[in-house]
Scaffold this active site. Sequence first.
Site, short mmCIF file in Angstrom:
data_model
loop_
_atom_site.label_atom_id
_atom_site.label_comp_id
_atom_site.label_asym_id
_atom_site.label_seq_id
_atom_site.Cartn_x
_atom_site.Cartn_y
_atom_site.Cartn_z
N PHE A 136 0.86 -1.19 0.00
CA PHE A 136 0.00 0.00 0.00
C PHE A 136 0.89 1.23 0.00
O PHE A 136 1.76 1.38 0.85
CB PHE A 136 -0.92 0.02 1.22
CG PHE A 136 -1.90 1.17 1.20
CD1 PHE A 136 -3.09 1.06 0.50
CD2 PHE A 136 -1.61 2.36 1.84
CE1 PHE A 136 -3.99 2.12 0.44
CE2 PHE A 136 -2.49 3.42 1.81
CZ PHE A 136 -3.68 3.31 1.10
N ASP A 221 9.13 2.83 1.20
CA ASP A 221 7.96 3.55 1.71
C ASP A 221 7.93 3.33 3.22
O ASP A 221 7.51 2.29 3.70
CB ASP A 221 6.70 2.99 1.04
CG ASP A 221 5.41 3.60 1.59
OD1 ASP A 221 5.46 4.25 2.65
OD2 ASP A 221 4.35 3.41 0.95
N LYS A 250 2.85 10.27 8.11
CA LYS A 250 2.16 9.81 9.32
C LYS A 250 2.78 10.39 10.60
O LYS A 250 2.51 11.52 10.95
CB LYS A 250 2.12 8.28 9.36
CG LYS A 250 1.09 7.66 8.39
CD LYS A 250 0.95 6.18 8.61
CE LYS A 250 -0.07 5.54 7.68
NZ LYS A 250 -1.46 5.86 8.03
#
Length: 401
Positions: A136, A221, A250
């Site tokens: 993702f 990532d 995040k």
Amino acid sequence: MQVTRELFNDVMVPNYNPSEVIPVRGEGSRVWDQNGKEFIDFAGGIAVNCLGHCHPALVNALKEQGEKIWHLSNVMTNEPALRLAKKLTDATFADKVYFANSGAEANEAALKLARRWALDVHGEQKNQIIAFNKGFHGRTFFTVTVGGQAAYSDGFGPKPAAVDHCDYNDLAAFEALISDNTCAVMMEPLQGEGGIISPTSDFIKGVRALCDKHNALLIFDEVQTGVGRTGDLYAYQGLDVTPDILTTAKALGGGFPIGAMITTASIAAHLKVGTHGSTYGGNPLACAVAEAAFDTVNSEEVLAGVKEREQLLRDGFAAINEKYDVFSEVRGKGLLLGAVLNSKFEGRARDFLVASTKHGLMSLVAGTNVVRFTPSLVIPLEDIKEGLARFEKAVADVVNG
């Protein structure tokens, strides 16, 4: 105006289906809803609230910068952005930083940079991007195509081309896919949304070696794994593998929206003036808060504390499982953990989430078969114990029907 869950249905696009609970206040790792009900937060806004709610360092940074300057276009730079960029480069392999607003935008920038680097250095034939099934990387059309979950990318028309996938931890399949026409490989150094799947040492080192062999860039990532989540400042630092490009978001802002792409000077040189940009990227308000979050997390005390909290959670899950026999294993690292349901409860992760909410615990899922936990990196040990007690009640509810 009275704000209710029903108002969501009236005014919001229906791409989410939020809980009936509407939180209104948070402090540390505890949250209270409109009715005053208290929750222990084991979700952390999906690995975002790395210092919990309303941490004094972040509140002070927000107030202080809020009385100075909020926004400038990128026609001018600003002090908080440059301070944060210097701290990121000092603490990592990178020389250069590009700021964005989210993980998806940081990943978009990384993919565009990789394609531009390959075009400039090797020619237009070197355009293949390899990523991994169940990965993702965000919800822009480019990143959702690179992410290995067709359910998120299908149904929006023709996808960006030259993107291929293979299974995570399958080095033979990866070796069969990569070639001299591969421009970049994008991977999570621990798959999050795909089920909290750690890489084997042979796999991740093999990917790095094959990227080197074929002159392909390795993009990590670290949107979910970065800023202390695994017990290292960035996960790559605990894997003995260094990427060429890394993305972070995040936890970088501790709850304030910000993302960044970091890379080496030689690769960064290919994003020349005008090739990419962001209106809010490097926003001084966001960077000031992120600097406070980064400074707080990037300490021996906090990073060691992550490993201590991981063990406390693992011991608690083991004790619960001893009584109720619901998990086949607990996967992950640091405070990115996934309790995998066994065959008797397969596909029922959401049932555990709903039951947890009922008993005053905020948790997450990763797919239909994994209950995910991403609490604050500084969650008090007493809150972990209380959260585990509430989770046990939730497990008992599901088991007993």
